[in-house]
Design a protein around this motif. Structure first.
Motif, PDB file in Angstrom:
ATOM      1  N   SER A   1     -15.234 -38.536  10.787  1.00  0.00           N
ATOM      2  CA  SER A   1     -15.911 -37.282  11.163  1.00  0.00           C
ATOM      3  C   SER A   1     -14.973 -36.096  10.934  1.00  0.00           C
ATOM      4  N   SER A   2     -13.700 -36.301  11.309  1.00  0.00           N
ATOM      5  CA  SER A   2     -12.721 -35.216  11.123  1.00  0.00           C
ATOM      6  C   SER A   2     -12.536 -34.926   9.645  1.00  0.00           C
TER       7      SER A   2
ATOM      8  N   ARG B   1     -22.513 -45.587   8.979  1.00  0.00           N
ATOM      9  CA  ARG B   1     -23.520 -45.505  10.037  1.00  0.00           C
ATOM     10  C   ARG B   1     -24.765 -46.313   9.670  1.00  0.00           C
TER      11      ARG B   1
ATOM     12  N   LYS C   1     -13.357 -35.816  29.170  1.00  0.00           N
ATOM     13  CA  LYS C   1     -11.993 -35.271  29.026  1.00  0.00           C
ATOM     14  C   LYS C   1     -11.845 -34.030  29.896  1.00  0.00           C
TER      15      LYS C   1
ATOM     16  N   SER D   1      -8.925 -33.448   8.760  1.00  0.00           N
ATOM     17  CA  SER D   1      -7.878 -34.447   8.534  1.00  0.00           C
ATOM     18  C   SER D   1      -7.998 -34.986   7.123  1.00  0.00           C
TER      19      SER D   1
ATOM     20  N   ALA E   1      -8.313 -41.416   6.746  1.00  0.00           N
ATOM     21  CA  ALA E   1      -9.585 -41.804   7.393  1.00  0.00           C
ATOM     22  C   ALA E   1     -10.152 -43.050   6.742  1.00  0.00           C
TER      23      ALA E   1
ATOM     24  N   ASN F   1     -16.121 -43.796  26.477  1.00  0.00           N
ATOM     25  CA  ASN F   1     -16.544 -42.393  26.346  1.00  0.00           C
ATOM     26  C   ASN F   1     -16.295 -41.628  27.630  1.00  0.00           C
TER      27      ASN F   1
ATOM     28  N   ALA G   1     -13.886 -46.816  17.003  1.00  0.00           N
ATOM     29  CA  ALA G   1     -14.178 -45.456  17.453  1.00  0.00           C
ATOM     30  C   ALA G   1     -13.213 -44.459  16.803  1.00  0.00           C
ATOM     31  N   ALA G   2     -11.971 -44.880  16.732  1.00  0.00           N
ATOM     32  CA  ALA G   2     -10.968 -43.992  16.122  1.00  0.00           C
ATOM     33  C   ALA G   2     -11.262 -43.789  14.639  1.00  0.00           C
TER      34      ALA G   2
ATOM     35  N   HIS H   1     -14.240 -43.996  13.244  1.00  0.00           N
ATOM     36  CA  HIS H   1     -15.404 -43.108  13.178  1.00  0.00           C
ATOM     37  C   HIS H   1     -14.980 -41.658  13.343  1.00  0.00           C
ATOM     38  N   GLU H   2     -14.107 -41.441  14.317  1.00  0.00           N
ATOM     39  CA  GLU H   2     -13.661 -40.063  14.600  1.00  0.00           C
ATOM     40  C   GLU H   2     -12.876 -39.496  13.417  1.00  0.00           C
ATOM     41  N   ALA H   3     -12.061 -40.420  12.821  1.00  0.00           N
ATOM     42  CA  ALA H   3     -11.268 -39.956  11.673  1.00  0.00           C
ATOM     43  C   ALA H   3     -12.178 -39.561  10.507  1.00  0.00           C
TER      44      ALA H   3
END
Lengths: 423, 339
Positions: free
Chosen positions: A228-229, A293, A351, A235, A240, A348, A221-222, A224-226
Motif C-alpha cells: 500500500s505504501s 487482494r 494507535k 516506500s 515491498a 488491528n 499484514a506488513a 500488505h502495508e508495504a
C-alpha cells in the motif's frame, strides 16, 4: 501290626502325595494356561507379535503349576491316612488300634491278615485338565499373522485433527503456500509411516503449525502495508515486492499474471528494468496489490488448488471463517459453534495515545474522585438507619423479623419463596 | 502308647455281655435293636430313657434285666403326688436306747438298678431329685451326702401319648441319660410267637447270668477298650456339627431344625457307648461304625429342636441322620483325582 500293613500305609502316603502334586499342577496349569491363551489371543487379535511373549507366558504358567503343586505336596496326617486305610480294608478300627498300640497289636495280627488288601488307587482326570489350555494355545499359535495396525486409534484421531487445523489455517489464509505444502507433506509422511508415529512428532508438527499461524499473519499484514505504501509512493517498490514474496502473498497470484506485470513469482524481483517514474512504480505496486487482494478473495484458488477447503471457499458457500473449526471439534466436521469458536486476533489495535490511560496512584485513604464524597467526620460509631429494602442482613438492620417481612422480593424469586413456605 | 486288650479278654467280655443279651432276647421278642442298646448302656454304665406306647414291654425289659443281674433292684412308679423324699429317702424319728433321734432312711434310689416308671408323670421337683443321683451317684439330704451303690443305673420309661398332666423332662435331666431308646411296635409274627409261648404274658423264668463281680469285670474291660484318635476326632466333629450357630460343618438342612446342639457330655457318652459296643462286638477298639450306629440314640434327645422341625414333623433321629450324612468320618484324605 503286620509289616504288610505298614507297607500299605507308606504306599498310600506316597500315592496321595503324588496325586495331590499332579492334581495341583493340573489345576494350576489349567487356570494359568487358559489365562495365557486368553492373553495370547488378545495380543494376536491386536496384531502384536506374540512369539516371545507366548513362550514367556507359557513358562510362567508352567512355573505357577509347579509352585502350586509343590505347595500341595504335603500329605494329610498319617493317622487320617491310616483311618482311610482301615475303613477301605474293612478292619473296623483294628488297624488304627494296632498302629497306636505299644506292641503294634501283635496279638491281633492274625485278625488283620484276613482282611481285605489295600485297594488299588489310580490318578485320573489329570490329562483332561492339562489338555484344553494346550489345545487352545496351539490353535492360537496357528492363527495367521495379522498385519500390525498402522497406528492406534488415538494417533489416527490426532492426525485427523491436525489435518483439520491445517485446512482451517489454509482457508483462513494464515499460511503461505510453501509452508502449507511443507506441513502437508510432513502430515502425510506421519500418516503413511509403517510404524506408529511418536507423539512427540505429532506434537512437534502441531506446534510448528501454531507458530506458523501466529507469525504469518503479521508478516502478511506488513507486506500488505508495504504494498500500500509503495502504491502511495511512500516506500520503494522493490522492498515491498520482496516482503510480499517472503510473506507468501505472491503465491496467491497466478504466476502468469505476475510475469505479465514484470515480477518474478518466486523471488518478487523485477523482471524488467525498473521504471524510472515514481508514478509507474506506484501503478505497478497498485496492480500487484490488487492481484494479491484478488488472490486472497479466492479468484486464484482454482488455479492453485490448495486443498478441499480452498475449493469450497471458491464457491462462496461452505467456507469456514477464520479460526472456525468444523463441528466445534477440530477436524470432526458438522455444525460449528459460530464465531465464538474463532481465534482472537490483536492485529488491528488502535494507535491511540498510550499516556491517556496511564495508571495514577491515589494518595492513601483518599476517596475515589467523582464516586465518593465526604458527608461527615466524627470519632464515634456512625448511626445508621435500617434500609427496609435490604432486609435483615443489611448493615444496622434490627433483628426483629420485620425487616425480613418487608424485604422486597424480586418477581422471578417469588414463586420459589412461596413454594418454600408452602412445604 | 496304649496296650490293646488281649483277644482272650475281649472274648471274655463279649461272652459276659452275650449272656445278658441272650437272656433279654428270651424275655422280649422282636426288639433286637432295643436289647442291644440296653446291653451297651449297661456295659457303659449309662442311664436309659425308654419311650414307647403302653404294653410294648418297657417295664418288662427292666425287670428282666434286674433278674438277669445279681444286683439290687428298685422300682419307682412316678405319679404327680410323688415327693423327692419318696425317692431319695429322708430323716425318720427313731427311738434308740431311750433317746429319740433323726435317722436317715434310704429311699428306693439306693439300689443298683432303678426303674423309674413313667417318669414324666412326676412333678419337676421330684424329677430333679434324680439329677444329682444320676450324674454324681450320690444323694444329699439335710446337708448329709450319701453315696449310691455301684453300679447305679436308672432305666426310666415314659409314654409319648397321654401327655395331659405330665411334665416333660427338662433338657438338663435328659442330658443325663446315655440313650433315649424308642421302643418300636412289634410285628404280627412276633406277636404270634408271644401268644404261642406265653401264658398271660408271663415271661419265662430266668436266672441271674451275671453276678456283681462279673459285672465289675465287664466295666473294667470296657474301660480298657481303645478309642483311636481318628474315631475320637469323628465323635468331636459330629457333636460340633450339631451346633448350627457355631459350626460351619452343620449341614444346611439341619440348621433350620436345630436350636441348640449337643453338649460335650454327649461326646463323652458317645465314646463310652462306643467302647461298650466294641466289647459287645468282640473288638478291642472303637470303630467309626460304632459311632454311626449309636449316634441317633445318644444324640437325639440332647438336641433342642426348633419349631420348624415340629411343624415339618422332623424327629431328632432324622436330624442326627442329616448330621451323620454330612460329616465325613475320615476327613478329607484322598484328593478328588484319586479313586
Amino acid at each position: 501290626m503286620a509289616a504288610n500293613h505298614r507297607g500299605d500305609l507308606e504306599r498310600l502316603t506316597r500315592t496321595v502325595r503324588r496325586a495331590r502334586f499332579w492334581g495341583a499342577c493340573a489345576d494350576a496349569f489349567f487356570v494359568a494356561g487358559l489365562l495365557a491363551a486368553l492373553i495370547a489371543l488378545v495380543l494376536r487379535l491386536q496384531g502384536i507379535a506374540v512369539r516371545p511373549l507366548f513362550f514367556i507366558v507359557l513358562s510362567l504358567a508352567a512355573l505357577a503349576a509347579l509352585v502350586w503343586g509343590l505347595w500341595a505336596w504335603r500329605a494329610p496326617p498319617p493317622r487320617n491316612l491310616a483311618a482311610w486305610l482301615d475303613r477301605a480294608g474293612g478292619h473296623r478300627g483294628l488297624l488304627l488300634a494296632s498302629l497306636a498300640a505299644s506292641d503294634g497289636g501283635a496279638a491281633w495280627a492274625d485278625h488283620l491278615k484276613h482282611r481285605t488288601p489295600m485297594p488299588r488307587l489310580r490318578t485320573r482326570r489329570l490329562l483332561a485338565r492339562a489338555l484344553p489350555p494346550l489345545v487352545l494355545l496351539a490353535l492360537i499359535a496357528f492363527l495367521p499373522d495379522r498385519a500390525p495396525a498402522p497406528r492406534g486409534r488415538l494417533v489416527a484421531s490426532a492426525l485427523l485433527d491436525l489435518a483439520g487445523e491445517l485446512d482451517a489455517a489454509a482457508v483462513a489464509g494464515e499460511l503461505d503456500p510453501a509452508t502449507e505444502e511443507k506441513l502437508r507433506e510432513r502430515l502425510a509422511e506421519l500418516g503413511e509411516r509403517d510404524g506408529r508415529p511418536a507423539w512427540t512428532e505429532i506434537d512437534a508438527l502441531a506446534q510448528r503449525l501454531a507458530v506458523e499461524r501466529e507469525t504469518s499473519a503479521p508478516r502478511r499484514a506488513a507486506a500488505h502495508e508495504a504494498l500500500s505504501s509503495a502504491a502511495a509512493g511512500e516506500s520503494p517498490l522493490r522492498d515491498a515486492l520482496r516482503q510480499a514474496a517472503d510473506a507468501g502473498l505472491l503465491a496467491k497470484v497466478s504466476p502468469a499474471q505476475l510475469r505479465q506485470l514484470g515480477v518474478d513469482p518466486a523471488t518478487g524481483a523485477m523482471l524488467t528494468p525498473r521504471p524510472a517514474a515514481a508514478q509507474a512504480q506506484a501503478r505497478l505496486a497498485q496492480a500487484v496489490a490488487d492481484a494479491v487482494r484478488a488472490g486472497d478473495t479466492g479468484q486464484g484458488a482454482g488455479e492453485r488448488g490448495s486443498g478441499r477447503e480452498g475449493g469450497k471457499k471458491a464457491d462462496g458457500r461452505q467456507g469456514l471463517r477464520p479460526g472456525e473449526r468444523r463441528g466445534g471439534i477440530p477436524g470432526k466436521g458438522g455444525v460449528t459453534r459460530g464465531r465464538g469458536d474463532a481465534r482472537l486476533g490483536f492485529l488491528n489495535d488502535t494507535k491511540g495515545d498510550p499516556g491517556r490511560f496511564k495508571a495514577t496512584r491515589l494518595p492513601d485513604h483518599a476517596p475515589a474522585p467523582g464516586v465518593s464524597r465526604r458527608v461527615d467526620l466524627r470519632t464515634e460509631a456512625p448511626e445508621t438507619k435500617p434500609n427496609p429494602d435490604r432486609g435483615s442482613g443489611g448493615a444496622g438492620a434490627a433483628a426483629t423479623g420485620k425487616a425480613t417481612g418487608r424485604r422486597v422480593i424480586r418477581p422471578r424469586h417469588r414463586d420459589v419463596v412461596k413454594r418454600y413456605h408452602a412445604r | 502308647m496304649n496296650e490293646l486288650l488281649a483277644p482272650t479278654e475281649v472274648e471274655r467280655g463279649r461272652e459276659l455281655l452275650a449272656r445278658v443279651r441272650d437272656g433279654l432276647g428270651r424275655a422280649l421278642l422282636g426288639q433286637d435293636e432295643l436289647l442291644d442298646l440296653t446291653v451297651v448302656a449297661l456295659a457303659a454304665r449309662g442311664h436309659v430313657l425308654l419311650e414307647g406306647l403302653p404294653g410294648l414291654g418297657k417295664t418288662e425289659l427292666v425287670k428282666t434285666l434286674a433278674r438277669l443281674l445279681d444286683i439290687s433292684f428298685a422300682r419307682l412308679q412316678f405319679t404327680p403326688d410323688l415327693l423327692p423324699s419318696d425317692i431319695t429317702g429322708g430323716p425318720v424319728l427313731e427311738e434308740r436306747d431311750g433317746q429319740r433321734d433323726f435317722v436317715f432312711r434310704k429311699g428306693p434310689v439306693f439300689a443298683n438298678l432303678v426303674l423309674a416308671d413313667e417318669i414324666n408323670r412326676a412333678s419337676p421337683k421330684t424329677q430333679s431329685a434324680l439329677l444329682e443321683a444320676m450324674q454324681e451317684q450320690r444323694v444329699t439330704v439335710l446337708g448329709e451326702t450319701h453315696e449310691l451303690p455301684t453300679p447305679f443305673l436308672v432305666l426310666a420309661t415314659q409314654n409319648p401319648i397321654e401327655l395331659e398332666g405330665t411334665y416333660p423332662l427338662p433338657e438338663a435331666q435328659l442330658d443325663r441319660f446315655l440313650f433315649k431308646a424308642e421302643v418300636p411296635p412289634i410285628g404280627a409274627e412276633t406277636m404270634e410267637q408271644i401268644l404261642n409261648t406265653r401264658r398271660h404274658g408271663a415271661p419265662p423264668a430266668l436266672e441271674a447270668v451275671l453276678d456283681h463281680a462279673e459285672l465289675g469285670e465287664v466295666f473294667e474291660l470296657v474301660g480298657r477298650v481303645f478309642l483311636p484318635q481318628p474315631v475320637a476326632s469323628y465323635i468331636a466333629r459330629l457333636v460340633e456339627a450339631t451346633h448350627p450357630k457355631r459350626a460351619t460343618t452343620c449341614p444346611e438342612p439341619a440348621r433350620a431344625f436345630i436350636r441348640w446342639g449337643a453338649s460335650p457330655r454327649a461326646a463323652i457318652a458317645l465314646a463310652e457307648a462306643g467302647r461298650a459296643a466294641a466289647l459287645a462286638d468282640g473288638r478291642p477298639n472303637v470303630d467309626f461304625s460304632d459311632v454311626d450306629r449309636l449316634a441317633a440314640a445318644a444324640l437325639g434327645h440332647r438336641l433342642v429342636l426348633d419349631h420348624a422341625a415340629r411343624l415339618e414333623g422332623v424327629a431328632a433321629r432324622d436330624v442326627v441322620a442329616l448330621v451323620l450324612n454330612a460329616t465325613d468320618a475320615v476327613g478329607d484324605v484322598l484328593p478328588r483325582d484319586l479313586k
